[in-house]
Design an enzyme around this catalytic site. Sequence first.
Site, PDB file in Angstrom:
ATOM      1  N   PRO A 194      -0.400 -17.303   5.952  1.00  0.00           N
ATOM      2  CA  PRO A 194      -0.946 -16.720   4.725  1.00  0.00           C
ATOM      3  C   PRO A 194      -2.409 -17.127   4.550  1.00  0.00           C
ATOM      4  CG  PRO A 194       0.277 -18.707   4.191  1.00  0.00           C
ATOM      5  CD  PRO A 194       0.378 -18.534   5.696  1.00  0.00           C
ATOM      6  N   GLU A 215       2.382   0.930   7.195  1.00  0.00           N
ATOM      7  CA  GLU A 215       3.287  -0.005   6.511  1.00  0.00           C
ATOM      8  C   GLU A 215       3.988   0.734   5.378  1.00  0.00           C
ATOM      9  OE1 GLU A 215       1.612  -4.325   7.252  1.00  0.00           O
ATOM     10  OE2 GLU A 215       0.397  -3.292   5.788  1.00  0.00           O
ATOM     11  N   ASN A 265      -5.831 -11.198  -1.390  1.00  0.00           N
ATOM     12  CA  ASN A 265      -5.918 -10.271  -2.536  1.00  0.00           C
ATOM     13  C   ASN A 265      -4.541  -9.787  -3.013  1.00  0.00           C
ATOM     14  OD1 ASN A 265      -5.655  -8.654  -0.257  1.00  0.00           O
ATOM     15  ND2 ASN A 265      -6.916  -7.005  -1.081  1.00  0.00           N
ATOM     16  N   CYS A 297      -8.325  -3.139  -0.805  1.00  0.00           N
ATOM     17  CA  CYS A 297      -8.882  -2.355   0.316  1.00  0.00           C
ATOM     18  C   CYS A 297      -8.937  -0.870   0.006  1.00  0.00           C
ATOM     19  CB  CYS A 297      -8.041  -2.555   1.566  1.00  0.00           C
ATOM     20  SG  CYS A 297      -8.061  -4.235   2.130  1.00  0.00           S
ATOM     21  N   GLU A 330     -18.319  -2.479   1.725  1.00  0.00           N
ATOM     22  CA  GLU A 330     -17.120  -2.655   0.897  1.00  0.00           C
ATOM     23  C   GLU A 330     -17.463  -3.678  -0.192  1.00  0.00           C
ATOM     24  OE1 GLU A 330     -13.643  -4.149   2.951  1.00  0.00           O
ATOM     25  OE2 GLU A 330     -12.338  -2.991   1.638  1.00  0.00           O
ATOM     26  N   GLU A 356      -4.598  -3.401   9.334  1.00  0.00           N
ATOM     27  CA  GLU A 356      -4.984  -2.739   8.082  1.00  0.00           C
ATOM     28  C   GLU A 356      -6.280  -3.408   7.646  1.00  0.00           C
ATOM     29  OE1 GLU A 356      -5.681  -2.510   4.384  1.00  0.00           O
ATOM     30  OE2 GLU A 356      -3.638  -3.192   3.925  1.00  0.00           O
TER      31      GLU A 356
HETATM   32  C1  SIN Z   1      -4.841  -4.004   0.232  1.00  0.00           C
HETATM   33  O1  SIN Z   1      -5.776  -4.152  -0.524  1.00  0.00           O
HETATM   34  O2  SIN Z   1      -4.948  -4.361   1.414  1.00  0.00           O
HETATM   35  C2  SIN Z   1      -3.521  -3.415  -0.165  1.00  0.00           C
HETATM   36  C3  SIN Z   1      -3.549  -2.689  -1.422  1.00  0.00           C
HETATM   37  C4  SIN Z   1      -2.257  -1.986  -1.764  1.00  0.00           C
HETATM   38  O3  SIN Z   1      -1.221  -2.163  -1.114  1.00  0.00           O
HETATM   39  O4  SIN Z   1      -2.297  -1.214  -2.708  1.00  0.00           O
END
Ligand code: SIN
Length: 482
Positions: free
Chosen positions: A179, A462, A155, A288, A385, A254
Amino acid sequence: FPWSSVAMTDPALHLLRPEYLDQGGLKVTNPADGREVTTIRRYNRAELVEIVERADAARHEWGARTAKERSDVLRAWYDLMCEHAEALAMLMTLESGKPLDEARGEVKYGAAFIEWFSEEARRAYGEVIPTHASGKRIITLRQPVGTCAAITPWNFPLAMITRKAGPALAAGCSIVVKPAELTPLSALALENLAHQAGVPHDLFRVAPAVRSSEAGDVFCTHPLVRKISFTGSTQVGKLIMAQAAGQVKRLSLELGGNAPFIIFDDADIDRAVEGAMASRFRNAGQTCVCANRFLVQAGVHDAFVERLTARVEALRVGDGINNPSGMGPLISDKDAGRVADLVKQAEIQGASKAGTAPDVPEQGAFHPPVVLTGVTTDMAIAHEEIFGPVAPVIRFTHESEAMQIANDTPFGLAAYVYTADFARQWRFMEGLEYGMVGVNDGLISTEVAPFGGVKESGFGREGSSHGLSEYMNIKYCLIGGL
Ligand code: SIN
């Protein structure tokens, strides 16, 4: 080159080195039309093991350089990313379907992590701790954790790499990245630029592997890998955690989210709609941290739905190159079908569509953006989700009800609250069981802030100075006999 798009430009082609390409390898397709973009080389298990071992051999010389020397190399990498931003964005749009403007935004966002950690590299301070006994002194050293591995999602094909590789290299570690299979092109281009900037070849490698589970297995079981950073689903995160336990590896995870976006009667509704559009429909809802469920207080429910629906109906949906500022496809037909099923199921249970965008292409992995009202907490769409462009709206009456619904989930990544009441802002900042809270704002991601979750959304941070600490060990030294 079997590039599917006539808009593919020479600069983008040049970022992929010929050795990356292999006609018999991994097929990369554009989800907007299902056409093949190109095929790239896959690394098998033995090759991945070799890459890990070479990375470990390379880290000692890198770790021995001064922080300024490492910082300068990272800065040169950042400069090259900026120079080739348009080509990187083009590759990303072709492989992920992400509209070109959003891809450009992600390149900027991704590059910002390299810039930030080029600066943080020089601030990895240890401590001198006031002693507990005369004749003894106490200091701490911060040292690189060693060889790291990362598994990154489709994503954000580029930024999820830079926010792991940036701090790892700044700290003096080496890092090998697997990746997402669906989006390896911009990742490989990024690796190429890193090497051009002076990052030693074996120190940072991007290795599209045969299967994610195989890469996970190598990373979790190879004794030279001292840390794994993973962005992806909670389900896979749990598997990695279990497998990495065998060697007690350091982890940053994450994982999934189920972000509530709470709007109170006293909120600025136009601002809330603006935030909702940015949070929910960015990347076609495949983020996310994006708002997964809208909790709207009864007094502003209808006004909010009406204004949000008007904005959604004005969204232009199409392929990312010809429709650079609209909304793109989902990552695959399967995902578009999964989202459609969630909407259908909610409708059967009593929800209804308040509005949707017209003119959605019939071919490709598209799902129209939708506002769904009459949603209740027992519906799957309210607790799974969604990872798609659907805004489910739940009506509530009391503040305590909003807090209870918001926290009633195993996830805890991001949450949003819109209210003018200062005391209530504090109650929600403190009471929401999430790693990140946006107050009167729907866009919280930046390289300067610590990004990460709690509960089943994972752990580790992060970005910010905390992001560097994830790649460093603290060593306590006591000097006696003074
Ligand atoms: C993610 O969807 O894992 C990261 C989104 C973001 O860094 O804004």
